[in-house]
Motif scaffolding. Sequence first.
Motif, PDB file in Angstrom:
ATOM      1  N   ASP A 171     -39.173 -11.230  15.380  1.00 22.75           N
ATOM      2  CA  ASP A 171     -37.864 -11.388  16.100  1.00 22.75           C
ATOM      3  C   ASP A 171     -37.407 -10.081  16.726  1.00 22.75           C
ATOM      4  O   ASP A 171     -36.395 -10.040  17.243  1.00 22.75           O
ATOM      5  CB  ASP A 171     -36.806 -11.809  14.947  1.00 22.75           C
ATOM      6  N   ILE A 231     -34.214  -4.658   6.639  1.00 28.18           N
ATOM      7  CA  ILE A 231     -34.500  -5.916   6.421  1.00 28.18           C
ATOM      8  C   ILE A 231     -35.369  -6.142   5.123  1.00 28.18           C
ATOM      9  O   ILE A 231     -35.162  -7.097   4.261  1.00 28.18           O
ATOM     10  CB  ILE A 231     -35.819  -6.449   7.503  1.00 28.18           C
ATOM     11  N   ASP A 259     -33.088  -7.052  19.162  1.00 28.99           N
ATOM     12  CA  ASP A 259     -33.335  -8.499  18.782  1.00 28.99           C
ATOM     13  C   ASP A 259     -33.265  -9.357  20.053  1.00 28.99           C
ATOM     14  O   ASP A 259     -32.963  -8.736  21.227  1.00 28.99           O
ATOM     15  CB  ASP A 259     -32.256  -8.631  17.693  1.00 28.99           C
ATOM     16  N   ILE A 293     -32.436 -11.976  12.117  1.00 32.00           N
ATOM     17  CA  ILE A 293     -33.594 -11.339  12.034  1.00 32.00           C
ATOM     18  C   ILE A 293     -34.464 -11.313  10.871  1.00 32.00           C
ATOM     19  O   ILE A 293     -33.830 -10.892   9.745  1.00 32.00           O
ATOM     20  CB  ILE A 293     -33.257  -9.812  12.552  1.00 32.00           C
ATOM     21  N   ARG A 294     -35.493 -11.900  10.764  1.00 32.48           N
ATOM     22  CA  ARG A 294     -36.407 -12.052   9.528  1.00 32.48           C
ATOM     23  C   ARG A 294     -37.594 -11.228   9.621  1.00 32.48           C
ATOM     24  O   ARG A 294     -37.752 -10.847   8.450  1.00 32.48           O
ATOM     25  CB  ARG A 294     -36.523 -13.495   9.261  1.00 32.48           C
ATOM     26  N   ASN A 295     -38.070 -10.743  10.437  1.00 29.96           N
ATOM     27  CA  ASN A 295     -39.411  -9.955  10.446  1.00 29.96           C
ATOM     28  C   ASN A 295     -39.579  -9.478  11.863  1.00 29.96           C
ATOM     29  O   ASN A 295     -38.780  -9.444  12.711  1.00 29.96           O
ATOM     30  CB  ASN A 295     -40.586 -10.965  10.276  1.00 29.96           C
ATOM     31  N   GLN A 328     -28.106 -11.772  10.565  1.00 31.06           N
ATOM     32  CA  GLN A 328     -29.135 -12.386   9.659  1.00 31.06           C
ATOM     33  C   GLN A 328     -30.132 -13.378  10.423  1.00 31.06           C
ATOM     34  O   GLN A 328     -30.836 -13.733   9.769  1.00 31.06           O
ATOM     35  CB  GLN A 328     -28.017 -13.388   8.944  1.00 31.06           C
ATOM     36  N   LYS A 332     -32.620  -6.460   2.327  1.00 34.21           N
ATOM     37  CA  LYS A 332     -32.141  -7.584   2.453  1.00 34.21           C
ATOM     38  C   LYS A 332     -30.532  -7.418   2.486  1.00 34.21           C
ATOM     39  O   LYS A 332     -29.708  -7.986   1.778  1.00 34.21           O
ATOM     40  CB  LYS A 332     -32.172  -8.608   1.343  1.00 34.21           C
ATOM     41  N   LYS A 352     -35.861   1.507  14.860  1.00 33.17           N
ATOM     42  CA  LYS A 352     -36.722   0.693  13.984  1.00 33.17           C
ATOM     43  C   LYS A 352     -36.836   1.001  12.728  1.00 33.17           C
ATOM     44  O   LYS A 352     -36.750  -0.029  11.850  1.00 33.17           O
ATOM     45  CB  LYS A 352     -38.011   0.714  14.674  1.00 33.17           C
ATOM     46  N   LEU A 383     -28.915  -6.665   5.523  1.00 27.20           N
ATOM     47  CA  LEU A 383     -28.689  -6.997   6.868  1.00 27.20           C
ATOM     48  C   LEU A 383     -27.050  -7.553   7.077  1.00 27.20           C
ATOM     49  O   LEU A 383     -26.960  -8.539   6.236  1.00 27.20           O
ATOM     50  CB  LEU A 383     -29.408  -7.662   7.634  1.00 27.20           C
ATOM     51  N   LEU A 396     -33.779  -0.378  10.680  1.00 28.79           N
ATOM     52  CA  LEU A 396     -33.712  -1.936  10.654  1.00 28.79           C
ATOM     53  C   LEU A 396     -34.713  -2.308   9.670  1.00 28.79           C
ATOM     54  O   LEU A 396     -34.314  -3.136   8.981  1.00 28.79           O
ATOM     55  CB  LEU A 396     -33.915  -2.443  12.158  1.00 28.79           C
ATOM     56  N   LEU A 397     -36.009  -1.685   9.667  1.00 31.30           N
ATOM     57  CA  LEU A 397     -36.993  -2.537   8.744  1.00 31.30           C
ATOM     58  C   LEU A 397     -36.517  -2.165   7.490  1.00 31.30           C
ATOM     59  O   LEU A 397     -36.834  -3.055   6.606  1.00 31.30           O
ATOM     60  CB  LEU A 397     -38.376  -1.654   8.954  1.00 31.30           C
TER      61      LEU A 397
END
Length: 265
Positions: free
Chosen positions: A76, A59, A44, A71-73, A69, A62, A52, A64, A55-56
């Motif tokens: 980022d 995200i 990040d 990191i939205r998409n 927080q 929801k 990866k 995280l 993390l996806l």
Amino acid sequence: AEYGDELVKVKQKEQKAGKKTTARIKAVICSVSKEPLKDPIVCDKLGNLFNKEALLKAIINKSLEEPFQHIRNLKDLQNVKFLPNPIFDEKKEQIVNNETEDASPFICPVTGHEFNGQLPFGVLRPCGHVLAMKALREVPSKTCLICGVSFTDVLPLIPDEETKEKLRKSLITKSNDRKAKRSEKRKIELEKAGGKNKRRKVLGCNGKTVPLKVIEVVKDVEEKLKEQKFKCSDTYKSLFTDSIKEPRVKETFLCRAVQHRIGNC
């Protein structure tokens, strides 16, 4: 007094050892899943490292934690390209026998230093190659030393708290600047349209308010539908009649008599 000084030194060594261990863990473990880092790896804008895929999933779900927080998409995140340590497996076997310290699975491709949190490393953007900061100082270049692509920025990986705080403040500043630009853009668009940023209630929307622009679009669509219906009405009627006739003259007894005679002829 001497005993007190020795005690202070011991505590300092313990704190230093604790920081060293923490830095090493961050260098080899995904910050979300807590599993060993493996390709594909991303970071990040604060220099935290992640697997990866893990993390996806976080995200999307929801889930995280608070420190991540921001990191939205995918915008980022930065893809990270590490060079594997060729002797990592060998050292890992030695660790079992307590013959050496913990090794890192990654090294700098220029200096050969291990990425273990003890020396500063950075990721080049946008190419994503990871180099020791020492390599960038000793071999000054505007292009990546690995792929030759020009880089615009060097993001520190797992930085110390002071550096991370600077990155966090920079992130907040940039976010506020983007919000201000979007707000100014909307204001200019409204001024060009000759309207104000008003919101009106619309019937059938459970009392919810919608932007004035939406109301105008809906009205425009309704007008076009009315026009289309009006244009199609005569055509639709012609399917059932020969033609659109002129209004008939009012009939009388004499008119009917004349028509009867003409019909007999």
